[in-house]
Design a protein around this motif. Structure first.
Motif, mmCIF file in Angstrom:
data_model
loop_
_atom_site.group_PDB
_atom_site.id
_atom_site.type_symbol
_atom_site.label_atom_id
_atom_site.label_comp_id
_atom_site.label_asym_id
_atom_site.label_seq_id
_atom_site.Cartn_x
_atom_site.Cartn_y
_atom_site.Cartn_z
ATOM 1 N N MET A 1 8.792 -156.165 -53.217
ATOM 2 C CA MET A 1 9.924 -156.235 -52.321
ATOM 3 C C MET A 1 9.700 -157.371 -51.319
ATOM 4 O O MET A 1 8.579 -157.706 -51.000
ATOM 5 C CB MET A 1 10.126 -154.921 -51.568
ATOM 6 N N GLU A 2 10.792 -157.872 -50.786
ATOM 7 C CA GLU A 2 10.720 -158.936 -49.797
ATOM 8 C C GLU A 2 10.319 -158.379 -48.437
ATOM 9 O O GLU A 2 10.426 -157.193 -48.170
ATOM 10 C CB GLU A 2 12.086 -159.609 -49.687
ATOM 11 N N ASN A 3 9.862 -159.267 -47.577
ATOM 12 C CA ASN A 3 9.518 -158.914 -46.202
ATOM 13 C C ASN A 3 8.455 -157.825 -46.101
ATOM 14 O O ASN A 3 8.431 -157.078 -45.140
ATOM 15 C CB ASN A 3 10.758 -158.474 -45.415
ATOM 16 N N GLY A 4 7.612 -157.687 -47.096
ATOM 17 C CA GLY A 4 6.548 -156.703 -47.048
ATOM 18 C C GLY A 4 7.001 -155.264 -47.160
ATOM 19 O O GLY A 4 6.220 -154.354 -46.938
ATOM 20 N N GLU A 5 8.279 -155.026 -47.504
ATOM 21 C CA GLU A 5 8.780 -153.657 -47.657
ATOM 22 C C GLU A 5 8.244 -153.057 -48.951
ATOM 23 O O GLU A 5 8.165 -153.729 -49.966
ATOM 24 C CB GLU A 5 10.314 -153.647 -47.718
ATOM 25 N N ALA A 6 7.897 -151.790 -48.899
ATOM 26 C CA ALA A 6 7.460 -151.088 -50.100
ATOM 27 C C ALA A 6 8.667 -150.791 -50.981
ATOM 28 O O ALA A 6 9.774 -150.600 -50.480
ATOM 29 C CB ALA A 6 6.763 -149.790 -49.711
ATOM 30 N N ALA A 7 8.446 -150.776 -52.270
ATOM 31 C CA ALA A 7 9.524 -150.432 -53.200
ATOM 32 C C ALA A 7 9.943 -148.992 -52.949
ATOM 33 O O ALA A 7 9.101 -148.130 -52.659
ATOM 34 C CB ALA A 7 9.049 -150.592 -54.640
ATOM 35 N N PRO A 8 11.258 -148.719 -53.027
ATOM 36 C CA PRO A 8 11.692 -147.331 -52.829
ATOM 37 C C PRO A 8 11.111 -146.427 -53.917
ATOM 38 O O PRO A 8 10.943 -146.850 -55.057
ATOM 39 C CB PRO A 8 13.211 -147.401 -52.927
ATOM 40 N N VAL A 9 10.809 -145.219 -53.540
ATOM 41 C CA VAL A 9 10.270 -144.244 -54.495
ATOM 42 C C VAL A 9 11.172 -143.014 -54.505
ATOM 43 O O VAL A 9 11.816 -142.704 -53.504
ATOM 44 C CB VAL A 9 8.827 -143.830 -54.148
ATOM 45 N N PRO A 10 11.227 -142.302 -55.614
ATOM 46 C CA PRO A 10 12.037 -141.074 -55.659
ATOM 47 C C PRO A 10 11.498 -140.045 -54.676
ATOM 48 O O PRO A 10 10.295 -139.945 -54.453
ATOM 49 C CB PRO A 10 11.868 -140.586 -57.095
ATOM 50 N N ARG A 11 12.415 -139.291 -54.097
ATOM 51 C CA ARG A 11 12.065 -138.171 -53.225
ATOM 52 C C ARG A 11 12.584 -136.905 -53.875
ATOM 53 O O ARG A 11 13.470 -136.954 -54.724
ATOM 54 C CB ARG A 11 12.686 -138.362 -51.847
ATOM 55 N N VAL A 12 12.059 -135.769 -53.445
ATOM 56 C CA VAL A 12 12.476 -134.481 -53.996
ATOM 57 C C VAL A 12 13.227 -133.705 -52.918
ATOM 58 O O VAL A 12 12.762 -133.594 -51.783
ATOM 59 C CB VAL A 12 11.270 -133.659 -54.492
ATOM 60 N N ALA A 13 14.394 -133.186 -53.302
ATOM 61 C CA ALA A 13 15.191 -132.346 -52.406
ATOM 62 C C ALA A 13 15.389 -130.988 -53.064
ATOM 63 O O ALA A 13 15.444 -130.888 -54.289
ATOM 64 C CB ALA A 13 16.538 -132.991 -52.127
ATOM 65 N N VAL A 14 15.489 -129.966 -52.252
ATOM 66 C CA VAL A 14 15.827 -128.625 -52.721
ATOM 67 C C VAL A 14 17.155 -128.272 -52.065
ATOM 68 O O VAL A 14 17.295 -128.367 -50.843
ATOM 69 C CB VAL A 14 14.738 -127.595 -52.367
ATOM 70 N N VAL A 15 18.132 -127.891 -52.897
ATOM 71 C CA VAL A 15 19.480 -127.614 -52.440
ATOM 72 C C VAL A 15 19.846 -126.195 -52.868
ATOM 73 O O VAL A 15 19.500 -125.762 -53.966
ATOM 74 C CB VAL A 15 20.459 -128.660 -53.016
ATOM 75 N N VAL A 16 20.574 -125.476 -51.992
ATOM 76 C CA VAL A 16 20.806 -124.050 -52.193
ATOM 77 C C VAL A 16 22.284 -123.725 -52.404
ATOM 78 O O VAL A 16 23.114 -124.002 -51.540
ATOM 79 C CB VAL A 16 20.277 -123.241 -50.986
ATOM 80 N N PHE A 17 22.587 -123.137 -53.554
ATOM 81 C CA PHE A 17 23.885 -122.504 -53.756
ATOM 82 C C PHE A 17 23.775 -121.151 -53.069
ATOM 83 O O PHE A 17 23.269 -120.193 -53.649
ATOM 84 C CB PHE A 17 24.183 -122.306 -55.252
ATOM 85 N N LEU A 18 24.194 -121.082 -51.811
ATOM 86 C CA LEU A 18 24.159 -119.827 -51.056
ATOM 87 C C LEU A 18 25.473 -119.114 -51.323
ATOM 88 O O LEU A 18 26.538 -119.608 -50.971
ATOM 89 C CB LEU A 18 23.960 -120.108 -49.564
ATOM 90 N N LEU A 19 25.395 -117.975 -51.999
ATOM 91 C CA LEU A 19 26.565 -117.282 -52.516
ATOM 92 C C LEU A 19 26.874 -116.019 -51.720
ATOM 93 O O LEU A 19 25.970 -115.272 -51.333
ATOM 94 C CB LEU A 19 26.345 -116.901 -53.979
ATOM 95 N N LYS A 20 28.176 -115.797 -51.515
ATOM 96 C CA LYS A 20 28.656 -114.564 -50.877
ATOM 97 C C LYS A 20 29.956 -114.212 -51.591
ATOM 98 O O LYS A 20 30.955 -114.931 -51.451
ATOM 99 C CB LYS A 20 28.876 -114.792 -49.385
ATOM 100 N N GLY A 21 29.936 -113.132 -52.365
ATOM 101 C CA GLY A 21 31.099 -112.808 -53.194
ATOM 102 C C GLY A 21 31.306 -113.916 -54.204
ATOM 103 O O GLY A 21 30.390 -114.268 -54.929
ATOM 104 N N ARG A 22 32.510 -114.500 -54.218
ATOM 105 C CA ARG A 22 32.801 -115.634 -55.104
ATOM 106 C C ARG A 22 32.873 -116.936 -54.313
ATOM 107 O O ARG A 22 33.509 -117.899 -54.730
ATOM 108 C CB ARG A 22 34.120 -115.409 -55.866
#
Length: 147
Positions: A1-22
């Motif tokens: 990468m230019e300007n000494g920036e590190a290459a982007p790397v994948p990150r991990v996210a956890v996302v919640v389907f919080l359910l109530k009834g339908r």
């Protein structure tokens, strides 16, 4: 990468389907990624954390709500190239229910979300956050099948 920036790397996210009834809990994002779109609660997986621990922590931090045990649903690979600072997320989706079905969600991170509300699965608000919108358009259903 230019300007000494590190290459982007994948990150991990956890996302919640919080359910109530339908219904499912959604909030309008305030973020450089998906700003003003409706999304599920969730966030970054911390080092050494299980998916369930992350889901419980993120829902509590964002909404003040406790959740019942989580169930793994699916994983998606999301690359956001069209934004100022491109990013790549591997997103773990889990399903959970509120520990107290009467508790209303609070907006505890007003700098990241405009507020939380319950939406019927067949009548979701628009626009949805890109990864969620793709899942909905592909016919994904987070609700358990009846026995």
């Amino acid at each position: 990468m230019e300007n000494g920036e590190a290459a982007p790397v994948p990150r991990v996210a956890v996302v919640v389907f919080l359910l109530k009834g339908r219904s499912v809990l959604l909030g309008r994002r305030r973020s450089s990624v998906g700003d003003s779109t409706f999304a599920l609660p969730g966030g970054h997986l911390e080092f050494g954390e299980s998916f369930e621990e992350c889901a419980k922590r993120e829902v509590k931090e964002e909404t003040g709500m406790e959740i019942e045990k989580t169930e793994f649903l699916t994983v998606t690979n999301n690359v956001f190239k069209e934004i100022r600072k491109p990013c790549h997320y591997v997103t773990i989706f889990v399903r959970a229910t509120p520990a107290d079905s009467e508790q209303a969600p609070q907006n505890l991170e007003a700098d990241k979300c405009d507020g939380w509300d319950w939406y019927e699965w067949g009548n979701l608000p628009k626009p949805l956050f890109g990864p969620l919108e793709r899942m909905v358009n592909e016919g994904y259903n987070p609700f358990p099948l009846p026995l």
